[in-house]
Design a protein around this motif. Structure first.
Motif, mmCIF file in Angstrom:
data_model
loop_
_atom_site.group_PDB
_atom_site.id
_atom_site.type_symbol
_atom_site.label_atom_id
_atom_site.label_comp_id
_atom_site.label_asym_id
_atom_site.label_seq_id
_atom_site.Cartn_x
_atom_site.Cartn_y
_atom_site.Cartn_z
ATOM 1 N N LEU A 225 12.387 -33.751 75.720
ATOM 2 C CA LEU A 225 12.454 -33.346 77.129
ATOM 3 C C LEU A 225 12.804 -34.563 77.978
ATOM 4 O O LEU A 225 12.098 -35.576 77.957
ATOM 5 C CB LEU A 225 11.107 -32.768 77.553
ATOM 6 C CG LEU A 225 10.961 -32.268 78.992
ATOM 7 C CD1 LEU A 225 11.961 -31.163 79.291
ATOM 8 C CD2 LEU A 225 9.531 -31.776 79.227
ATOM 9 N N THR A 226 13.915 -34.473 78.703
ATOM 10 C CA THR A 226 14.300 -35.545 79.617
ATOM 11 C C THR A 226 14.879 -34.922 80.885
ATOM 12 O O THR A 226 15.225 -33.744 80.898
ATOM 13 C CB THR A 226 15.307 -36.508 78.955
ATOM 14 O OG1 THR A 226 15.420 -37.701 79.743
ATOM 15 C CG2 THR A 226 16.688 -35.876 78.821
ATOM 16 N N SER A 227 14.987 -35.719 81.926
ATOM 17 C CA SER A 227 15.494 -35.199 83.201
ATOM 18 C C SER A 227 17.012 -35.132 83.208
ATOM 19 O O SER A 227 17.677 -35.952 82.564
ATOM 20 C CB SER A 227 15.022 -36.091 84.355
ATOM 21 O OG SER A 227 13.652 -35.906 84.593
ATOM 22 N N SER B 255 14.480 -29.297 81.317
ATOM 23 C CA SER B 255 13.402 -28.794 82.164
ATOM 24 C C SER B 255 12.317 -28.216 81.265
ATOM 25 O O SER B 255 12.628 -27.458 80.327
ATOM 26 C CB SER B 255 13.903 -27.720 83.132
ATOM 27 O OG SER B 255 12.804 -27.110 83.803
ATOM 28 N N HIS B 256 11.067 -28.555 81.539
ATOM 29 C CA HIS B 256 9.984 -28.042 80.697
ATOM 30 C C HIS B 256 9.854 -26.533 80.833
ATOM 31 O O HIS B 256 9.323 -25.870 79.935
ATOM 32 C CB HIS B 256 8.666 -28.736 81.044
ATOM 33 C CG HIS B 256 8.161 -28.452 82.418
ATOM 34 N ND1 HIS B 256 8.634 -29.074 83.552
ATOM 35 C CD2 HIS B 256 7.193 -27.586 82.859
ATOM 36 C CE1 HIS B 256 8.001 -28.625 84.608
ATOM 37 N NE2 HIS B 256 7.131 -27.715 84.232
ATOM 38 N N PHE C 11 8.545 -34.635 72.707
ATOM 39 C CA PHE C 11 8.704 -35.995 73.198
ATOM 40 C C PHE C 11 9.173 -35.916 74.656
ATOM 41 O O PHE C 11 10.267 -35.411 74.940
ATOM 42 C CB PHE C 11 9.725 -36.771 72.369
ATOM 43 C CG PHE C 11 9.258 -37.110 70.978
ATOM 44 C CD1 PHE C 11 8.177 -37.957 70.777
ATOM 45 C CD2 PHE C 11 9.908 -36.588 69.873
ATOM 46 C CE1 PHE C 11 7.748 -38.273 69.494
ATOM 47 C CE2 PHE C 11 9.494 -36.904 68.584
ATOM 48 C CZ PHE C 11 8.408 -37.748 68.396
ATOM 49 N N ILE C 12 8.359 -36.411 75.574
ATOM 50 C CA ILE C 12 8.671 -36.365 77.005
ATOM 51 C C ILE C 12 9.138 -37.756 77.403
ATOM 52 O O ILE C 12 8.335 -38.683 77.558
ATOM 53 C CB ILE C 12 7.433 -35.929 77.812
ATOM 54 C CG1 ILE C 12 6.893 -34.599 77.267
ATOM 55 C CG2 ILE C 12 7.769 -35.805 79.289
ATOM 56 C CD1 ILE C 12 5.549 -34.197 77.844
ATOM 57 N N GLU D 70 2.805 -28.850 84.395
ATOM 58 C CA GLU D 70 1.531 -28.159 84.533
ATOM 59 C C GLU D 70 0.725 -28.234 83.237
ATOM 60 O O GLU D 70 1.273 -28.354 82.142
ATOM 61 C CB GLU D 70 1.770 -26.683 84.898
ATOM 62 C CG GLU D 70 2.599 -26.475 86.169
ATOM 63 C CD GLU D 70 4.097 -26.540 85.916
ATOM 64 O OE1 GLU D 70 4.511 -26.687 84.742
ATOM 65 O OE2 GLU D 70 4.859 -26.470 86.904
ATOM 66 N N GLN D 71 -0.600 -28.108 83.366
ATOM 67 C CA GLN D 71 -1.480 -28.165 82.199
ATOM 68 C C GLN D 71 -1.184 -27.016 81.236
ATOM 69 O O GLN D 71 -1.294 -27.174 80.024
ATOM 70 C CB GLN D 71 -2.947 -28.088 82.648
ATOM 71 C CG GLN D 71 -3.957 -28.232 81.511
ATOM 72 C CD GLN D 71 -3.867 -29.573 80.824
ATOM 73 O OE1 GLN D 71 -3.804 -30.610 81.473
ATOM 74 N NE2 GLN D 71 -3.866 -29.576 79.487
#
Length: 390
Positions: free
Chosen positions: A6-8, A32-33, A44-45, A53-54
């Motif tokens: 996950l990346t922007s 986007s998550h 992997f963020i 969000e949680q």
């Protein structure tokens, strides 16, 4: 185990995220998550700038973040650049498990990046990204034997940097401000100073010359930049489109029709979700030389193409585009074989490819014209049979 990256969108890390995706079997890249509709074993963020969000974290087994500091010290924004500004030449990178608080989860891995003290912005970004890749791959290699440890010790926080932080003090020496010059971006947030109410911008590049001490004039300016289409500004995208639609460029492409701005922007947007294709703008000291594109045909074979900026009256642009293409395909993408297609009438480009070791492997017809397929193996001596030539 299913792995997501996950990346922007619209930022510098995307080419490295795509490269990491190619190195992890069955991994998938997201921007986007909210697009992760199913549960993943590992997410992997990396260089991701949205609030998560949680409930998203709860959906996946391992949510892993990498931060360029020895946590809990150096939490917050741009820790690598703040530490370079402080004069540090050893930067600890921490891979940890994300939780509800920023930069707060249990630590799995820590590794130190050693700097020479001369790296500028682009090289610092490259080293940062490669360290992130290394830690991700190391985690997967050692999983599930790694034992996390809770963060301990005194914590500290870095604030968010802004373009204002690139301001130089003209009353101080360049030597005393060299670390600030190392972390400015010539395009996004260049160094500047104010004199008598006017703003002056400075750009910094690395130059190297074996003869510089003796007054020689063979100066090599090391400021070649590859920038992914998806992170280009709208103005840069329009510039590339103007090159592509130029008659001298279009005549050597399969699609010789003029591409509209809407079509061009839509195509670039589609690249975000297509890890098999990458398009780059090549610059030399800020001047656009041309466009290079790569397409993965298999895990070992990459197809490429390029076109030069038709508005430049410089010789040797084709050679530069070809050399950069070879280095990126073989050294970055890890290709074993590089292929291309070219109209048989395009003798100049065919001869250029031959000078770099490409050989004709096949002939075919496209839209009534003869087309040559050419290829090159990642070896000094090209085995003809590998390219389909017996």
């Amino acid at each position: 185990m299913k792995v997501a990256i996950l990346t922007s969108p619209n930022q510098w890390f995307i080419p490295y995220a795509k490269e990491l995706e190619s190195k992890i079997p069955n991994a998938k890249l997201y921007f986007s998550h909210k697009d992760l509709k199913e549960s993943y074993g590992i997410v992997f963020i990396l260089s991701y700038h949205q609030l998560i969000e949680q409930e998203f974290l709860d959906l996946h087994e391992y949510n892993l973040v990498i931060h360029a500091s020895a946590l809990p010290k150096g939490k917050g924004w741009s820790p690598l650049f703040w530490q370079v500004l402080e004069g540090k030449d050893s930067i600890v990178f921490t891979l940890f498990r994300a939780d509800a608080k920023a930069d707060n989860g249990a630590i799995y891995l820590q590794e130190t990046l050693h700097l020479s003290g001369l790296e500028l912005y682009e090289e610092l970004r490259d080293k940062q990204a490669k360290m992130c890749q290394k830690l991700c791959l190391e985690f997967l290699e050692k999983f599930p034997t790694l034992s996390p440890k809770a963060q301990s010790g005194e914590e500290s926080f870095y604030p968010k940097r802004s373009p204002k932080d690139s301001e130089l003090d003209i009353a101080k020496s360049l030597e005393s401000q060299f670390n600030l010059l190392r972390i400015v971006s010539n395009e996004e947030f260049p160094a500047f100073f104010i004199k008598e109410g006017k703003k002056f911008v400075l750009k910094i590049y690395v130059c190297d010359s074996a003869d510089s001490a003796g007054g020689g004039n063979n100066l090599e300016i090391l400021c070649l930049e590859l920038e992914d289409y998806v992170v280009l500004s709208d103005l840069e995208k329009k510039e590339v489109l103007q090159w592509r639609n130029h008659p001298e460029v279009a005549k050597n492409l399969y699609n010789q029709k003029e591409i509209s701005l809407a079509e061009h922007f839509a195509f670039i947007e589609s690249l975000r979700q297509n890890p098999q294709k990458q398009y780059f703008l090549l610059r030399f000291c800020g001047v656009g030389l041309g466009s290079i594109n790569f397409g993965k045909k298999s895990s070992e074979e990459v197809e490429f193409g390029f076109f030069g900026n038709p508005n430049l009256s410089l010789s040797g642009i084709g050679r530069v585009l070809e050399q950069v293409s070879l280095v990126f395909a073989f050294d970055i993408l890890g290709a074993r074989q590089l292929t291309l297609e070219v109209f048989a009438r395009n003798k100049q480009v065919i001869n250029l490819h031959k000078k770099f070791g490409f050989q004709i492997s096949k002939e075919k017809e496209v839209k009534g014209e003869k087309v040559l397929e050419m290829c090159k193996d990642n070896t000094r001596i090209l085995p003809l049979r590998h390219c389909g030539v017996e």
